[in-house]
Each structure stands twice: as structure tokens, then as C-alpha cells.
Design an enzyme around this catalytic site. Structure first.
Site, PDB file in Angstrom:
ATOM      1  N   HIS A  67       0.217 -11.894   1.829  1.00 59.88           N
ATOM      2  CA  HIS A  67      -0.831 -11.145   1.141  1.00 59.88           C
ATOM      3  C   HIS A  67      -1.639 -11.993   0.165  1.00 59.88           C
ATOM      4  O   HIS A  67      -2.817 -11.730  -0.077  1.00 59.88           O
ATOM      5  CB  HIS A  67      -0.193  -9.962   0.398  1.00 59.88           C
ATOM      6  CG  HIS A  67      -1.084  -8.787   0.249  1.00 59.88           C
ATOM      7  ND1 HIS A  67      -0.642  -7.492   0.370  1.00 59.88           N
ATOM      8  CD2 HIS A  67      -2.407  -8.680   0.000  1.00 59.88           C
ATOM      9  CE1 HIS A  67      -1.643  -6.650   0.182  1.00 59.88           C
ATOM     10  NE2 HIS A  67      -2.733  -7.350  -0.050  1.00 59.88           N
ATOM     11  N   TYR A 110       0.831  -1.193   0.000  1.00 56.75           N
ATOM     12  CA  TYR A 110       0.000   0.000   0.000  1.00 56.75           C
ATOM     13  C   TYR A 110       0.876   1.258   0.000  1.00 56.75           C
ATOM     14  O   TYR A 110       1.583   1.552   0.966  1.00 56.75           O
ATOM     15  CB  TYR A 110      -0.913   0.044   1.225  1.00 56.75           C
ATOM     16  CG  TYR A 110      -1.898  -1.081   1.359  1.00 56.75           C
ATOM     17  CD1 TYR A 110      -2.098  -2.016   0.343  1.00 56.75           C
ATOM     18  CD2 TYR A 110      -2.652  -1.224   2.514  1.00 56.75           C
ATOM     19  CE1 TYR A 110      -3.010  -3.039   0.488  1.00 56.75           C
ATOM     20  CE2 TYR A 110      -3.575  -2.244   2.669  1.00 56.75           C
ATOM     21  CZ  TYR A 110      -3.739  -3.156   1.649  1.00 56.75           C
ATOM     22  OH  TYR A 110      -4.659  -4.183   1.800  1.00 56.75           O
TER      23      TYR A 110
END
Length: 291
Positions: A116, A58
Site C-alpha cells: 500500500h 478499507y
């Protein structure tokens, strides 16, 4: 607002604050709204949203930096910080490196560290690194994101010292496939299940059916939808907001519960409708990476 859920190893707030698209996007940083983003995170914490979800991807780490800035004035023990390592960094050495870099950006240990998404790296190598990170105090717990049951079970077989404690997958009233899969597995095994994109990019926020139920409680459609997830024992919905009024609206999903009758009515309504194909596809105008 004291609305929490207790799991085997920890107690957390019943709602999580998400940071996807805060601080940038897919491996690129943006500093254009730093003050607003930090203020939003702080307000969420003030309102009792103590689970903060982020990832190294991010904003190319900038989201983690913003989380680190926002949490400085709060007691660290009251917070539960979640971050994630990208699949291309899933080998042993890179997991260690990524976790330490994330911890440095956050300015603290990481409560929950997730892979992830599935990787080409053998999962046992990743799990071995996770266990080393627990031993070293860089992370407290670890789990998986975007995994199916087969993948979860393979990872569980690799865990020799510590348990996998959490799963983070896409789940919403419009996307319920995981109920028969990873969500069911998590419920049966006492894992925390973190549901990302629970509002389907605000699609549920304007849903008339939810809004009508909300009138009984003085709540919005958004708050009703989030409370529906919260009412499931092990589900923690992750919701993002960058404006204070939206943060406050989201927090209003905590501290109360739908009646069993209304919960079941919502459950049945969205099972009977073809929302996922009819509405969600039209709202996803571009393919994005895993959240």
C-alpha cells in the site's frame, strides 16, 4: 461495455471501481450502507468495469467482504480484483497472513496484490513474500502503491521469479507531478499505472472547461476527465461511486475516445492553470491516509 487494455500478462477493463470509504474508513468497519455498496459494485461490473480495487485497511477488511459478496454472481475469470497490504504488515510472515485473510474475505484469489505504501521493512522481504503468494496461488501478480521511481527500482531488483506488473499512485489533471516520475517509468517499462483520485474529490466533475468539451460528445465533465486518462495507453483511473446514477455516469467514460485535438486541448489547459494549489488545497479539509 467492451473497453479494455492489454498488458503483458493480462487484459483488464479501462476503468477501475474504487472502494475507499466503502464498508467503513481507516481501519474501522461500517455496515450502515452494505446493501447500497454491494449494489453499486454489482452495477459497475454489469456496465463493464471489471477491475475492482480494495485493501485490507478499507473498513478494516469490510470493503473486501463487500467485494466478495458483490462478485458471487459473476464469472470470476471476467474480473480483476486488486487488494493491498498495509505497510506495517510488510514483513514476510505478515504479508502472507494479510494476503490469505484478504483472499478469505473476498472469497477468491487476488489478481493483483500491492504494497500500500513504502515501509520500514526492507522491500526485498516483502517481494519475497509476494513471490511465495504467487507460487501458492493466493495472488496472481503483485505491484506497488505510493512509490517513487527509486523505490520501484529497488523493488524490481528484489524480484527474482516474477515481474512487478503495476504501480498505483495519485495522479490527475490537477496533480501531474507523477508524469515526470513513476508514470513515465511505468510507460517506459510496460507496467499498468492505476491512477487514484482522478476526479480530485469531484473537483473536476464541475469543471466548466471539461463540461464544454463534453457537449461535443454528449458527455459530462466527469466522463471527459475519465476518458482523458483512459486515452493514455497504460493508465487505468480508479473511481468510486456509491449511488447507481453515479456508477452509470462513470461507466459512460468508456466505449469512446476524445479526439486527439480535444485531448491535447485538455492537456494544455490544465498545464497552464494553477489548479492544484488554488483549488485542490482548499478542497482537502482533512488529511487522509493513502487511498
Amino acid at each position: 461495455m467492451n473497453d479494455v487494455k492489454k498488458f503483458k500478462y493480462f487484459t483488464v477493463s479501462s476503468l477501475a471501481f474504487g472502494t475507499w470509504r466503502i464498508g467503513g474508513g481507516y481501519w474501522y468497519a461500517s455496515h450502515s450502507m452494505d446493501n447500497q455498496w454491494v449494489s453499486a459494485i454489482k452495477r459497475a461490473i454489469e456496465l463493464g468495469i471489471r477491475v475492482i480495487d480494495t485493501a485490507e485497511m478499507y473498513g478494516n477488511g469490510h470493503a473486501e467482504e463487500l467485494v466478495g459478496e458483490a462478485i458471487k454472481e459473476f464469472s470470476r475469470e471476467d474480473l480483476f480484483i486488486v487488494s493491498k497490504v498495509w505497510p506495517s504488515h510488510a514483513d514476510y510472515d505478515n504479508v502472507i497472513k494479510s494476503a490469505k485473510n484478504s483472499s478469505k474475505r473476498i472469497g477468491s484469489y487476488i489478481d493483483l496484490y500491492l504494497l500500500h505504501a513504502p515501509s520500514r521493512v526492507p522491500i526485498c522481504k516483502t517481494i519475497k513474500a509476494f513471490e511465495r503468494l504467487v507460487d501458492d496461488g493466493v495472488i496472481r501478480f503483485f505491484g506497488l502503491s505510493n512509490f517513487d521511481v527509486d523505490g520501484i527500482e529497488r523493488a524490481v531488483e528484489c524480484s527474482s521469479k516474477y515481474d512487478i506488473v503495476a504501480i498505483q499512485n495519485h495522479y490527475s489533471l490537477l496533480n501531474r507531478d507523477d508524469e515526470r516520475k513513476a508514470l513515465s517509468y511505468a510507460e517506459q517499462n510496460g507496467l499498468m499505472y492505476m491512477a487514484y483520485t482522478p476526479l480530485e474529490n469531484s473537483t473536476l466533475s464541475s469543471n466548466e472547461f471539461l463540461a464544454n468539451i463534453g457537449k461535443k460528445y454528449g458527455k459530462t465533465a466527469t466522463q471527459v476527465a475519465l476518458n482523458w486518462y483512459i486515452s493514455r495507453n497504460n493508465v487505468i483511473p480508479i473511481v468510486k461511486a456509491t449511488k447507481i446514477p453515479h456508477v452509470e455516469e462513470n461507466a459512460g467514460a468508456m466505449g469512446w475516445r476524445l479526439s486527439e485535438e480535444d485531448w491535447k486541448a485538455i492537456d494544455a489547459h490544465f498545464r497552464e492553470k494553477s489548479y492544484f494549489l488554488d483549488k485542490l488545497i482548499s478542497s482537502l479539509k482533512s488529511i487522509r491516509p493513502w487511498t
